[in-house]
Design an enzyme around this catalytic site. Sequence first.
Site, PDB file in Angstrom:
ATOM      1  N   ARG A  58       0.815  -1.224   0.000  1.00 54.38           N
ATOM      2  CA  ARG A  58       0.000   0.000   0.000  1.00 54.38           C
ATOM      3  C   ARG A  58       0.844   1.268   0.000  1.00 54.38           C
ATOM      4  O   ARG A  58       0.385   2.317  -0.435  1.00 54.38           O
ATOM      5  CB  ARG A  58      -1.005  -0.043   1.144  1.00 54.38           C
ATOM      6  N   GLU A  95       4.776  -9.664  15.915  1.00 58.22           N
ATOM      7  CA  GLU A  95       4.166 -10.107  17.162  1.00 58.22           C
ATOM      8  C   GLU A  95       4.260 -11.626  17.310  1.00 58.22           C
ATOM      9  O   GLU A  95       4.563 -12.145  18.373  1.00 58.22           O
ATOM     10  CB  GLU A  95       2.701  -9.660  17.214  1.00 58.22           C
TER      11      GLU A  95
END
Length: 175
Positions: A58, A95
């Site tokens: 993006r 994460e």
Amino acid sequence: MPIKSLIRTVPHYPKQGIMFRDFTTLLKDPVGLRMTIDELVKRYADQKIDKVAGIESRGFIVGTPLAYLLGVGFVPIRKKGKLPAETIAHEYDLEYGSDCIEIHTDAIQEGDRVLVVDDLLATGGTAEAAVTLISKMGGEIVECAFVIDLPDIGGRQRLEQQGYQVFALTEFEGD
């Protein structure tokens, strides 16, 4: 019409409890898209920038027209294995696990002033990996620019603690 009002929130995507900020609704709106690019151009028009580096994927959508309007080159920073010529890579922790991004070895020259662009700043891990790659190549980071900042997640603080300037057109706090 504020840019923020054109960004859709998708609850529980990609997993339960996440409020996904989807900027495709901003992109499909011709006024919103123009405002987004125009605001970024206005911010950087008077700064010395040699390259705009967009983070896959993006960041390409915002970074390419920005580079064009600033009259500078565009450099893609991609996931491992997507660039065809010689690259350097940087692996970073997520994460749950890790990821790797790459840049062509000839994309940045020593002393190039580089603006890093992506759609959203959350933890800052990918942006940190991008500035690490650019710095390894001798590039100087002008700023890290995002359409959306999620300040509660800490990415801005993470980048600023390392001495990088951060800019976002809008932010979503909480939930």
